[in-house]
Write a protein that holds these residues in place. Sequence first.
Motif, PDB file in Angstrom:
ATOM      1  N   ASP A  44      43.492 -95.850 -67.455  1.00  0.00           N
ATOM      2  CA  ASP A  44      43.864 -96.177 -68.836  1.00  0.00           C
ATOM      3  C   ASP A  44      43.550 -97.630 -69.201  1.00  0.00           C
ATOM      4  N   ARG A  46      41.914-100.256 -71.574  1.00  0.00           N
ATOM      5  CA  ARG A  46      41.761-100.107 -73.020  1.00  0.00           C
ATOM      6  C   ARG A  46      41.056-101.304 -73.661  1.00  0.00           C
ATOM      7  N   LYS A  67      39.083 -95.672 -75.144  1.00  0.00           N
ATOM      8  CA  LYS A  67      39.123 -96.874 -74.299  1.00  0.00           C
ATOM      9  C   LYS A  67      38.261 -98.013 -74.829  1.00  0.00           C
TER      10      LYS A  67
END
Length: 304
Positions: A44, A46, A67
Motif C-alpha cells: 500500500d 501511495r 497508488k
Amino acid sequence: MKEKVQTLNEAINLHISDGDSVVMGACLEPMIPFAAAHEIVRQDKRELTLIAPISDILFDMLIGAGKVNKITGAWAGNVSAGLGHNYRRAIEEDTPVSIKVDDHSNFSLGLSLLAGSMGVPFLPTRSLLGTGLLESNDALKVEEYEGEKLVFVPSLTPDVAVLGVQRADKHGNAHLWGNTGVAQEAAMASKKVILLAEEIVDSAEIESDPNRVLVPGFKVTSVVECKAFSHPSPMQGYYQRDHEFFHDYHKQTKTREGFLQWLEQYVTGVNSHQEYLQKVGYENIEQLKIKSKRLAAPVNYASE
C-alpha cells in the motif's frame, strides 16, 4: 564489500516510501519489474510519481490500484492493445484518483535522466521544437543559444530506480544485455537503486565481462533474486513475452469492477511473487522460457 541481498518484501518496504518518485520499466517493453509493482500494491505505497518511457501495463495497474498521483513519461497503456483503461479512467473521470502527467518523448525522458546522472540542471535538444509537448509539459523551456532555438530539458533525480537484470552478484554488480533503454541513466540519476535479478551469481562471473555491467555495485541499494520478475514482459535470453496475459488484462480491465477482480486474482489475493507465479501457472512460465541459444562472440580482456 557489503552484501546487499534482500527479499522483495524487504527491498520495497525499506527503500520505497509514500510520495517517492520511482523509475520502473527503463528498458521500455522488456525487463519490466512487475514483481516489484505487485509488492508496492500489497504494501500500500501511495502517492507515487512513476517515471519511465514505456512500462506497458505496469503503470496502468498501479494507477488502477490508486497508488499514483503523477506520471512522468512518454506513454502509458497496453502495448498489445494500445489503450490503458485505468489510465483513461483516471484522466477522464479521476477514478480512482486524479493524476498529473508530465509529457515527454522517449528521447527527452532519456535526456532528463542523463542530465540527472551528470549532475547538470538540463540538457538541450532540437527534437521537441514544433511539438505539442511544449504545451503539455511547461517544464520544457525554449531558449536561444547563439541565435538558435533549443529546448532545455530539465534533469530528473528520482528517489528510487527499480531495474531488472539477468544476473547480479551479492554486492550489486550486475549484467544487463538486450535492449537496455535508459536503465543506466536511471540508475546513475537515482538516489536509490533496487535490482531485481533472475539469478545471483559469483562475483567472478560478473567481473569476467566488465563491459556488460549496468552500474557499479556501490551505487546499488538492494539486490533481489526474483525468478521471472518481469512476467508478463519478456527477458532477453530467458523468457518470451506472454501475449495472452496482456490480451486478457485488456479485456478484464474494461470496467472498474473487472480490474478490481483482476487485481484480487493476481496481486492482492496472493502474498508473494511465488504465489503469483503459482497463480499464473508454472507450466505457462515454463512454456515462455527461451529454448534456443544465440550467443555473443567471446572477447579477450587480456593485457599481456
